[in-house]
Design an enzyme around this catalytic site. Sequence first.
Site, PDB file in Angstrom:
ATOM      1  N   HIS A 183      35.872  30.625  -6.312  1.00 40.76           N
ATOM      2  CA  HIS A 183      35.244  29.527  -7.047  1.00 40.76           C
ATOM      3  C   HIS A 183      33.968  30.016  -7.727  1.00 40.76           C
ATOM      4  CE1 HIS A 183      37.861  26.879  -4.664  1.00 40.76           C
ATOM      5  NE2 HIS A 183      37.641  25.987  -5.605  1.00 40.76           N
ATOM      6  N   LYS A 215      29.175  26.856  -5.974  1.00 37.51           N
ATOM      7  CA  LYS A 215      29.842  26.137  -4.880  1.00 37.51           C
ATOM      8  C   LYS A 215      29.105  26.384  -3.565  1.00 37.51           C
ATOM      9  CE  LYS A 215      34.352  25.126  -2.865  1.00 37.51           C
ATOM     10  NZ  LYS A 215      34.121  23.668  -2.928  1.00 37.51           N
TER      11      LYS A 215
HETATM   12  P1  NAD Z   1      27.821  19.253  -8.615  1.00 41.16           P
HETATM   13  O1  NAD Z   1      26.699  19.799  -7.795  1.00 41.16           O
HETATM   14  O2  NAD Z   1      27.932  19.652 -10.052  1.00 41.16           O
HETATM   15  O3  NAD Z   1      27.757  17.628  -8.587  1.00 41.16           O
HETATM   16  C1  NAD Z   1      27.360  16.876  -7.465  1.00 41.16           C
HETATM   17  C2  NAD Z   1      26.505  15.740  -7.984  1.00 41.16           C
HETATM   18  O4  NAD Z   1      26.187  14.849  -6.910  1.00 41.16           O
HETATM   19  C3  NAD Z   1      25.166  16.252  -8.553  1.00 41.16           C
HETATM   20  O5  NAD Z   1      24.940  15.710  -9.844  1.00 41.16           O
HETATM   21  C4  NAD Z   1      24.170  15.743  -7.534  1.00 41.16           C
HETATM   22  O6  NAD Z   1      22.878  15.509  -8.088  1.00 41.16           O
HETATM   23  C5  NAD Z   1      24.855  14.449  -7.103  1.00 41.16           C
HETATM   24  N1  NAD Z   1      24.225  13.852  -5.927  1.00 41.16           N
HETATM   25  C6  NAD Z   1      23.610  14.469  -4.889  1.00 41.16           C
HETATM   26  N2  NAD Z   1      23.065  13.552  -4.052  1.00 41.16           N
HETATM   27  C7  NAD Z   1      23.352  12.339  -4.578  1.00 41.16           C
HETATM   28  C8  NAD Z   1      23.062  11.005  -4.183  1.00 41.16           C
HETATM   29  N3  NAD Z   1      22.355  10.739  -3.069  1.00 41.16           N
HETATM   30  N4  NAD Z   1      23.526   9.982  -4.941  1.00 41.16           N
HETATM   31  C9  NAD Z   1      24.232  10.223  -6.077  1.00 41.16           C
HETATM   32  N5  NAD Z   1      24.525  11.481  -6.516  1.00 41.16           N
HETATM   33  C10 NAD Z   1      24.091  12.512  -5.776  1.00 41.16           C
HETATM   34  O7  NAD Z   1      29.143  19.582  -7.834  1.00 41.16           O
HETATM   35  P2  NAD Z   1      30.660  19.476  -8.341  1.00 41.16           P
HETATM   36  O8  NAD Z   1      31.131  20.825  -8.751  1.00 41.16           O
HETATM   37  O9  NAD Z   1      30.784  18.327  -9.296  1.00 41.16           O
HETATM   38  O10 NAD Z   1      31.395  19.131  -6.976  1.00 41.16           O
HETATM   39  C11 NAD Z   1      31.055  17.957  -6.238  1.00 41.16           C
HETATM   40  C12 NAD Z   1      31.946  17.900  -4.995  1.00 41.16           C
HETATM   41  O11 NAD Z   1      33.318  17.726  -5.387  1.00 41.16           O
HETATM   42  C13 NAD Z   1      31.914  19.188  -4.143  1.00 41.16           C
HETATM   43  O12 NAD Z   1      32.029  18.821  -2.783  1.00 41.16           O
HETATM   44  C14 NAD Z   1      33.173  19.919  -4.608  1.00 41.16           C
HETATM   45  O13 NAD Z   1      33.667  20.837  -3.668  1.00 41.16           O
HETATM   46  C15 NAD Z   1      34.099  18.746  -4.784  1.00 41.16           C
HETATM   47  N6  NAD Z   1      35.288  18.989  -5.634  1.00 41.16           N
HETATM   48  C16 NAD Z   1      36.430  18.400  -5.198  1.00 41.16           C
HETATM   49  C17 NAD Z   1      37.581  18.495  -5.951  1.00 41.16           C
HETATM   50  C18 NAD Z   1      38.811  17.761  -5.476  1.00 41.16           C
HETATM   51  O14 NAD Z   1      39.859  17.778  -6.179  1.00 41.16           O
HETATM   52  N7  NAD Z   1      38.751  17.080  -4.315  1.00 41.16           N
HETATM   53  C19 NAD Z   1      37.583  19.215  -7.151  1.00 41.16           C
HETATM   54  C20 NAD Z   1      36.394  19.806  -7.565  1.00 41.16           C
HETATM   55  C21 NAD Z   1      35.230  19.663  -6.801  1.00 41.16           C
END
Ligand code: NAD
Length: 270
Positions: free
Chosen positions: A157, A161
Site C-alpha cells: 500500500h 497507510k
Molecule cells: P485518510 O487519512 O486519507 O482519511 C481519513 C480521514 O479521516 C482524514 O481526513 C482524517 O482527518 C479524518 N478523521 C480523523 N479523525 C476524524 C474525526 N474525529 N472525525 C471526522 N473525520 C476524522 O485515509 P484513507 O486512505 O482515506 O483511509 C481511511 C480508512 O479507510 C483507513 O482505515 C483505510 O485503511 C480504510 N480503507 C478501507 C477500504 C475498504 O474498502 N474497506 C479501502 C480503502 C481504505
Amino acid sequence: MSELRVAIAGAGGRMGGANVRAVAATPGLVLHSAFDRPDSPAIGRDAGELAGAGTLNVAIGSDAGAALAGADIIIDFTAPTVSVMLAELAAPRGLVHIIGTTGCSKEDDWAIQKAGSAGARIVKAGNYSLGLNVLLGLVRQAAKSLPGYDIEVLEMHHNKKVDAPSGTALMLGEAAAEGRQIDLAANSVRVRDGHTGARVAGSIGFATLRGGGVVGEHSVILAGDTELITLSHSAQDRGMFAAGAVQAALWAANQPPGFYSMADVLGFTE
Ligand code: NAD
C-alpha cells in the site's frame, strides 16, 4: 421515492473524497453533510469542490452530531476510535452506517457491534471491492483443495497507510484459514525477523510492503514443493471501494437493523 441523505465522515481524506464523488454520481442519493476532524485543513471547504466533483454547496464541518442530524446514511472511512464514536452516534438515530475503516481491534469491533444493537444497519468490510470479495471465495477454495501447500499473503500500500497487515490481507488470511478449518489468530505469522527457524507447517504468513501511492496490491501465494499458485488483486482506483460502499448503503437502507458484511450485500453468504 425521496433521495436518501448521506453524511460523509473524513470528507477531507483520500476515501472521503472518493465517497463524495460516488454519492454525487449515484441516483437516489444526495450529499447531506460532510465533516472531518476539527483541525483538518478541509474544514470550511466545499466537499464537492475538494473532491473534484464540482460545487455541491455542502461545506465540510467539524461537528459529527450536527452532520448526522437529518441524515439517513453515514459513510465512514476514518480511524478505529472515530468509527466507534460514530457508531455510538449513528445507532440511536437508526442510521445506515457504512464502515470502511480498517485496523480495528477486537474491542473496537465489539464496541461497534454493541452500539449497533441499538437499531442501526451497519455494514463493515475491510474491502468494498466486488473483485476482491470474489477473490475471497477463490482463496477459501484453493486453501481447502491444496491442504499441503504453504500459504503466504503479500500486500503493498501507499506510504501513508497506518495499519499493517492491511484489513484486506487479514480478510484473505481469514478466507484461507476458513478453507483449512483452522483459527487464523492461532496459526498466523504476522512478522518475520532474525533467526526465525524453519517455516511452521500449516501456518499462514503475512508480508507487508509500503511505498509511493499504491492504492492496494494483494497476493495469496500457495506454495507446493514443485509449483506455486498466486491469486492476486490489484486496486487501480479508490472509486472502486467507494462504488462498493454506495452499493452497500443502498442495499442496507432496505434491511432490518443488524450487522452485515460485504458478502451479505453481494449475496455471497452461504
Ligand atoms: P485518510 O487519512 O486519507 O482519511 C481519513 C480521514 O479521516 C482524514 O481526513 C482524517 O482527518 C479524518 N478523521 C480523523 N479523525 C476524524 C474525526 N474525529 N472525525 C471526522 N473525520 C476524522 O485515509 P484513507 O486512505 O482515506 O483511509 C481511511 C480508512 O479507510 C483507513 O482505515 C483505510 O485503511 C480504510 N480503507 C478501507 C477500504 C475498504 O474498502 N474497506 C479501502 C480503502 C481504505
